[in-house]
Design a protein around this motif. Sequence first.
Motif, PDB file in Angstrom:
ATOM      1  N   LEU A 196       0.419  -1.054   0.260  1.00 14.98           N
ATOM      2  CA  LEU A 196      -0.179  -0.155   0.058  1.00 14.98           C
ATOM      3  C   LEU A 196       1.217   1.111   0.060  1.00 14.98           C
ATOM      4  O   LEU A 196       1.030   2.049  -0.571  1.00 14.98           O
ATOM      5  CB  LEU A 196      -0.804  -0.234   1.269  1.00 14.98           C
ATOM      6  CG  LEU A 196      -1.931  -0.384   0.946  1.00 14.98           C
ATOM      7  CD1 LEU A 196      -3.434  -1.100   2.320  1.00 14.98           C
ATOM      8  CD2 LEU A 196      -3.368   0.158   0.578  1.00 14.98           C
ATOM      9  N   LEU A 197       1.654   0.814   0.877  1.00 13.56           N
ATOM     10  CA  LEU A 197       2.549   2.632   0.931  1.00 13.56           C
ATOM     11  C   LEU A 197       3.733   2.545  -0.608  1.00 13.56           C
ATOM     12  O   LEU A 197       3.694   4.144  -0.243  1.00 13.56           O
ATOM     13  CB  LEU A 197       3.758   2.384   2.094  1.00 13.56           C
ATOM     14  CG  LEU A 197       5.237   3.698   2.555  1.00 13.56           C
ATOM     15  CD1 LEU A 197       3.980   4.676   2.485  1.00 13.56           C
ATOM     16  CD2 LEU A 197       5.548   3.431   3.085  1.00 13.56           C
ATOM     17  N   PRO A 198       4.139   1.969  -0.959  1.00 20.31           N
ATOM     18  CA  PRO A 198       4.569   1.914  -2.690  1.00 20.31           C
ATOM     19  C   PRO A 198       3.905   2.313  -3.262  1.00 20.31           C
ATOM     20  O   PRO A 198       4.096   3.492  -4.386  1.00 20.31           O
ATOM     21  CB  PRO A 198       5.251   0.839  -2.289  1.00 20.31           C
ATOM     22  CG  PRO A 198       5.839   0.172  -1.419  1.00 20.31           C
ATOM     23  CD  PRO A 198       4.872   0.210  -0.441  1.00 20.31           C
ATOM     24  N   LEU A 199       2.790   1.985  -3.233  1.00 23.25           N
ATOM     25  CA  LEU A 199       1.670   2.226  -4.617  1.00 23.25           C
ATOM     26  C   LEU A 199       1.175   3.728  -4.268  1.00 23.25           C
ATOM     27  O   LEU A 199       0.655   4.877  -5.017  1.00 23.25           O
ATOM     28  CB  LEU A 199       0.069   2.013  -3.843  1.00 23.25           C
ATOM     29  CG  LEU A 199       0.382   0.375  -4.878  1.00 23.25           C
ATOM     30  CD1 LEU A 199      -0.636  -0.802  -4.559  1.00 23.25           C
ATOM     31  CD2 LEU A 199       0.829  -0.213  -5.895  1.00 23.25           C
ATOM     32  N   PHE A 200       0.779   4.005  -3.042  1.00 23.56           N
ATOM     33  CA  PHE A 200       0.587   5.360  -2.190  1.00 23.56           C
ATOM     34  C   PHE A 200       1.723   6.737  -2.660  1.00 23.56           C
ATOM     35  O   PHE A 200       1.592   7.374  -3.398  1.00 23.56           O
ATOM     36  CB  PHE A 200       0.537   5.082  -0.618  1.00 23.56           C
ATOM     37  CG  PHE A 200       0.045   6.668   0.009  1.00 23.56           C
ATOM     38  CD1 PHE A 200      -0.395   7.742  -0.542  1.00 23.56           C
ATOM     39  CD2 PHE A 200       1.335   7.620   0.178  1.00 23.56           C
ATOM     40  CE1 PHE A 200      -0.886   9.192   0.245  1.00 23.56           C
ATOM     41  CE2 PHE A 200       0.328   8.452   0.948  1.00 23.56           C
ATOM     42  CZ  PHE A 200       0.334   9.125   0.465  1.00 23.56           C
ATOM     43  N   LEU A 227      -6.692   5.588   2.089  1.00 22.07           N
ATOM     44  CA  LEU A 227      -7.042   5.357   2.886  1.00 22.07           C
ATOM     45  C   LEU A 227      -8.439   4.223   3.987  1.00 22.07           C
ATOM     46  O   LEU A 227      -8.230   3.996   4.627  1.00 22.07           O
ATOM     47  CB  LEU A 227      -7.722   6.857   4.088  1.00 22.07           C
ATOM     48  CG  LEU A 227      -7.505   7.797   5.353  1.00 22.07           C
ATOM     49  CD1 LEU A 227      -6.591   7.143   5.639  1.00 22.07           C
ATOM     50  CD2 LEU A 227      -9.033   8.280   5.376  1.00 22.07           C
ATOM     51  N   GLU A 228      -9.433   4.187   3.105  1.00 20.26           N
ATOM     52  CA  GLU A 228     -10.355   3.039   3.150  1.00 20.26           C
ATOM     53  C   GLU A 228      -9.654   1.628   3.398  1.00 20.26           C
ATOM     54  O   GLU A 228     -10.456   1.446   3.903  1.00 20.26           O
ATOM     55  CB  GLU A 228     -11.426   3.487   2.894  1.00 20.26           C
ATOM     56  CG  GLU A 228     -12.514   4.085   2.795  1.00 20.26           C
ATOM     57  CD  GLU A 228     -13.654   4.181   2.004  1.00 20.26           C
ATOM     58  OE1 GLU A 228     -13.835   3.501   0.567  1.00 20.26           O
ATOM     59  OE2 GLU A 228     -14.383   5.430   1.491  1.00 20.26           O
ATOM     60  N   LYS A 229      -8.795   1.406   2.534  1.00 17.14           N
ATOM     61  CA  LYS A 229      -8.370   0.852   2.177  1.00 17.14           C
ATOM     62  C   LYS A 229      -6.608  -0.075   3.541  1.00 17.14           C
ATOM     63  O   LYS A 229      -6.211  -0.553   3.483  1.00 17.14           O
ATOM     64  CB  LYS A 229      -7.716  -0.424   0.856  1.00 17.14           C
ATOM     65  CG  LYS A 229      -9.013   0.040   0.130  1.00 17.14           C
ATOM     66  CD  LYS A 229      -7.759  -0.617  -1.173  1.00 17.14           C
ATOM     67  CE  LYS A 229      -9.204  -0.132  -2.198  1.00 17.14           C
ATOM     68  NZ  LYS A 229      -8.827  -0.152  -3.591  1.00 17.14           N
ATOM     69  N   ILE A 286      -1.680   7.859   8.764  1.00 15.56           N
ATOM     70  CA  ILE A 286      -1.397   9.465   8.849  1.00 15.56           C
ATOM     71  C   ILE A 286      -0.758  10.095   8.118  1.00 15.56           C
ATOM     72  O   ILE A 286      -1.059  10.775   7.575  1.00 15.56           O
ATOM     73  CB  ILE A 286       0.058   8.869  10.428  1.00 15.56           C
ATOM     74  CG1 ILE A 286      -0.597   8.745  11.567  1.00 15.56           C
ATOM     75  CG2 ILE A 286       0.361  10.618  10.183  1.00 15.56           C
ATOM     76  CD1 ILE A 286       0.641   8.544  12.815  1.00 15.56           C
ATOM     77  N   ALA A 287       0.388   9.391   7.055  1.00 20.98           N
ATOM     78  CA  ALA A 287       0.380   9.858   5.995  1.00 20.98           C
ATOM     79  C   ALA A 287      -0.876  10.504   4.917  1.00 20.98           C
ATOM     80  O   ALA A 287      -1.078  11.724   4.733  1.00 20.98           O
ATOM     81  CB  ALA A 287       1.189   8.900   5.134  1.00 20.98           C
ATOM     82  N   LEU A 288      -1.324   9.775   4.739  1.00 20.90           N
ATOM     83  CA  LEU A 288      -2.814   9.594   4.196  1.00 20.90           C
ATOM     84  C   LEU A 288      -3.680  11.163   4.840  1.00 20.90           C
ATOM     85  O   LEU A 288      -4.071  11.476   3.397  1.00 20.90           O
ATOM     86  CB  LEU A 288      -3.749   8.233   3.563  1.00 20.90           C
ATOM     87  CG  LEU A 288      -3.191   7.265   3.308  1.00 20.90           C
ATOM     88  CD1 LEU A 288      -4.019   5.851   3.058  1.00 20.90           C
ATOM     89  CD2 LEU A 288      -2.802   7.723   1.533  1.00 20.90           C
ATOM     90  N   GLU A 289      -3.645  11.189   5.959  1.00 24.35           N
ATOM     91  CA  GLU A 289      -4.727  11.854   6.729  1.00 24.35           C
ATOM     92  C   GLU A 289      -3.075  13.550   6.362  1.00 24.35           C
ATOM     93  O   GLU A 289      -4.558  14.442   5.571  1.00 24.35           O
ATOM     94  CB  GLU A 289      -4.726  11.739   7.769  1.00 24.35           C
ATOM     95  CG  GLU A 289      -5.476  10.136   8.520  1.00 24.35           C
ATOM     96  CD  GLU A 289      -6.257  10.488   9.888  1.00 24.35           C
ATOM     97  OE1 GLU A 289      -4.977  10.957  10.448  1.00 24.35           O
ATOM     98  OE2 GLU A 289      -7.186   9.687   9.591  1.00 24.35           O
ATOM     99  N   ASN A 290      -2.534  13.392   6.365  1.00 23.10           N
ATOM    100  CA  ASN A 290      -1.569  13.963   5.841  1.00 23.10           C
ATOM    101  C   ASN A 290      -1.893  14.746   4.697  1.00 23.10           C
ATOM    102  O   ASN A 290      -2.471  16.646   4.133  1.00 23.10           O
ATOM    103  CB  ASN A 290      -0.303  14.308   6.292  1.00 23.10           C
ATOM    104  CG  ASN A 290       0.110  14.177   7.634  1.00 23.10           C
ATOM    105  OD1 ASN A 290      -1.427  14.516   8.890  1.00 23.10           O
ATOM    106  ND2 ASN A 290       0.846  13.379   8.478  1.00 23.10           N
TER     107      ASN A 290
END
Length: 315
Positions: A5-9, A170-172, A180-184
């Motif tokens: 998820l993080l690399p995809l993000f 964020l839902e996944k 935290i990264a997505l919310e920021n």
Amino acid sequence: MKKRLLPLFLALLLSLSACGSSSGGTANSAAAGDASADNGWAEAAMDAADTAGGADFSAVRRNAKLILNADLSLETQDFEKSAADIEKMTAEAGGYIESSGTYGDTGSRSANYTLRVPQEKFEQFYAQLGENMHVVSRSRSSEDVTEQYTDIETRLATLQTKHERLLSLLEKADKMEDIIALENALADCEYEIDSLTGSKRRYDDLVGFSTFYINLREVQTLTATADGTGFGAQLTQAAKTGARGLADVVRGTILGVVMFWPAVILVIAGTAAGVILHRRRKAKRLAAWNAQMQQTPPPAPPVETPQDNPQEKKE
């Protein structure tokens, strides 16, 4: 799946940034092209309107985002009626008074207005003011913000897409660092959306409602305006202006004397008293000198002696 998820993000953020940049560049190029086309079309429309004997720029404004402003200096001999007429015309045009203020005393009052009038009523309202008021000077201007407006719309569309994708990620997400990264990222995205939305709303207001800056002055004699640009018209205007200036000076002098009559009376009384005292003192000094001259006997003529007679000396 969770570890990816993080690399995809990160990849998604990079792709969205690249898309935003390319979309912004494309939008700017397109806006510049549209603006050039609009400017050319606008010039043709203005030429056609001038040829027809009137200036109607409503069609031009429908194809461009223009901020219209007008500045007028007006005079009146009936201040209350003119002020009421301005407010009435503004309401009838569907506009409103953004700010106003009245200054001075009766006979020399002035008022400043900032009026907002729908853009489609700009030409009508501008002409109506010139017909119902004595215009000393007036000017108008326009600012084309089509490119800036188009750029804001494009950036907003890109940010909305980015916001939706971030919400989906964020839902996944189930890791705290990913959340935290997505919310920021969402917070930053929403801040930019709010800022651009406010700028767009401001442009909508400035484009939708034109601004009129009006200065209204109460005068006894209206300022002479030239009927043409020739020397004769300018000479006539200069003569009328000079006559009006002389009349204003005389009127101001009379009003000043009436306004400060106690001081004028004191000055006149003081001057008269000073003249009377000076004359009395002069008369007293003259009387004293005359009395002194009457009391003092005139000197006796000199008596000649033999020593003083040269003929007697010779004998």
